[in-house]
Design a protein around this motif. Structure first.
Motif, PDB file in Angstrom:
ATOM      1  N   TRP A 170       0.852  -1.175   0.000  1.00 44.00           N
ATOM      2  CA  TRP A 170       0.000   0.000   0.000  1.00 44.00           C
ATOM      3  C   TRP A 170       0.893   1.232   0.000  1.00 44.00           C
ATOM      4  O   TRP A 170       1.807   1.348   0.805  1.00 44.00           O
ATOM      5  CB  TRP A 170      -0.900  -0.008   1.233  1.00 44.00           C
ATOM      6  N   PHE A 171       0.645   2.129  -0.926  1.00 42.55           N
ATOM      7  CA  PHE A 171       1.378   3.389  -0.976  1.00 42.55           C
ATOM      8  C   PHE A 171       0.598   4.427  -0.185  1.00 42.55           C
ATOM      9  O   PHE A 171      -0.556   4.711  -0.496  1.00 42.55           O
ATOM     10  CB  PHE A 171       1.538   3.869  -2.426  1.00 42.55           C
ATOM     11  N   ALA A 218       0.170   4.893  -6.666  1.00 39.05           N
ATOM     12  CA  ALA A 218       0.692   5.563  -5.474  1.00 39.05           C
ATOM     13  C   ALA A 218      -0.117   6.800  -5.113  1.00 39.05           C
ATOM     14  O   ALA A 218      -0.425   7.044  -3.943  1.00 39.05           O
ATOM     15  CB  ALA A 218       2.167   5.925  -5.688  1.00 39.05           C
ATOM     16  N   SER A 219      -0.474   7.604  -6.108  1.00 33.54           N
ATOM     17  CA  SER A 219      -1.190   8.853  -5.812  1.00 33.54           C
ATOM     18  C   SER A 219      -2.598   8.599  -5.297  1.00 33.54           C
ATOM     19  O   SER A 219      -3.154   9.403  -4.563  1.00 33.54           O
ATOM     20  CB  SER A 219      -1.237   9.750  -7.047  1.00 33.54           C
ATOM     21  N   ILE A 239       2.425   3.285 -11.897  1.00 31.42           N
ATOM     22  CA  ILE A 239       2.865   3.370 -10.511  1.00 31.42           C
ATOM     23  C   ILE A 239       2.479   4.726  -9.914  1.00 31.42           C
ATOM     24  O   ILE A 239       2.112   4.822  -8.757  1.00 31.42           O
ATOM     25  CB  ILE A 239       4.381   3.103 -10.357  1.00 31.42           C
ATOM     26  N   SER A 240       2.521   5.772 -10.716  1.00 27.59           N
ATOM     27  CA  SER A 240       2.109   7.089 -10.221  1.00 27.59           C
ATOM     28  C   SER A 240       0.631   7.105  -9.891  1.00 27.59           C
ATOM     29  O   SER A 240       0.211   7.677  -8.881  1.00 27.59           O
ATOM     30  CB  SER A 240       2.423   8.170 -11.258  1.00 27.59           C
ATOM     31  N   LEU A 291       6.452  10.781  -5.549  1.00 27.14           N
ATOM     32  CA  LEU A 291       6.334   9.885  -6.693  1.00 27.14           C
ATOM     33  C   LEU A 291       7.687   9.650  -7.360  1.00 27.14           C
ATOM     34  O   LEU A 291       7.756   9.242  -8.510  1.00 27.14           O
ATOM     35  CB  LEU A 291       5.320  10.437  -7.696  1.00 27.14           C
ATOM     36  N   PHE A 345      10.586   7.261  -7.440  1.00 25.45           N
ATOM     37  CA  PHE A 345      10.946   5.914  -7.047  1.00 25.45           C
ATOM     38  C   PHE A 345      12.288   5.543  -7.649  1.00 25.45           C
ATOM     39  O   PHE A 345      12.602   5.970  -8.765  1.00 25.45           O
ATOM     40  CB  PHE A 345       9.892   4.913  -7.539  1.00 25.45           C
ATOM     41  N   LYS A 378      -0.944   7.743   0.868  1.00 23.55           N
ATOM     42  CA  LYS A 378      -1.307   8.930   0.080  1.00 23.55           C
ATOM     43  C   LYS A 378      -0.361  10.078   0.391  1.00 23.55           C
ATOM     44  O   LYS A 378       0.047  10.282   1.522  1.00 23.55           O
ATOM     45  CB  LYS A 378      -2.750   9.356   0.386  1.00 23.55           C
TER      46      LYS A 378
END
Length: 105
Positions: free
Chosen positions: A45-46, A100-101, A96-97, A52, A54, A48
């Motif tokens: 879990w990224f 993650a976002s 991934i952005s 961004l 990585f 919030k």
């Protein structure tokens, strides 16, 4: 953390072998979540609001064996496709952005 990546650090608790460096960390990630990925399921879990930015080795891992858009519910998949259309991120960073976002697991 302005330490060179090849220099060793010590664990905070007694552990053998005691020193490790950033490359050892990458190897541990690879061996745990790549080589054994069919034996376990993992929950990532990224949080919030995280950066961004990585490391490239993590992006390679995420793009090669991480989650895919096909695993998402249709509404989230639609949102992901919309964000991909309007984003200025290069292709390898888009999914991934988005994950993650949005704080997706």
């Amino acid at each position: 953390m302005n330490q060179e990546l090849y220099k060793s650090k010590a664990f905070s608790r007694q552990f053998s072998p005691q020193p490790y460096n950033y490359y050892d960390y990458i190897d541990a990630w690879y061996n745990t979540f790549y080589l054994w990925h069919f034996q376990h399921s993992w929950f990532f879990w990224f949080k919030k609001g995280i950066s961004l930015k990585f490391p490239k080795w993590f992006l390679m891992w995420f793009n090669n064996i991480g989650p895919t858009v096909n695993l998402l519910p249709q509404q989230v998949k639609d949102n992901c496709e919309y964000v991909n259309e309007i984003t200025t991120f290069v292709q390898g960073y888009r999914f991934i952005s988005f994950v993650a976002s949005q704080g997706l697991a």
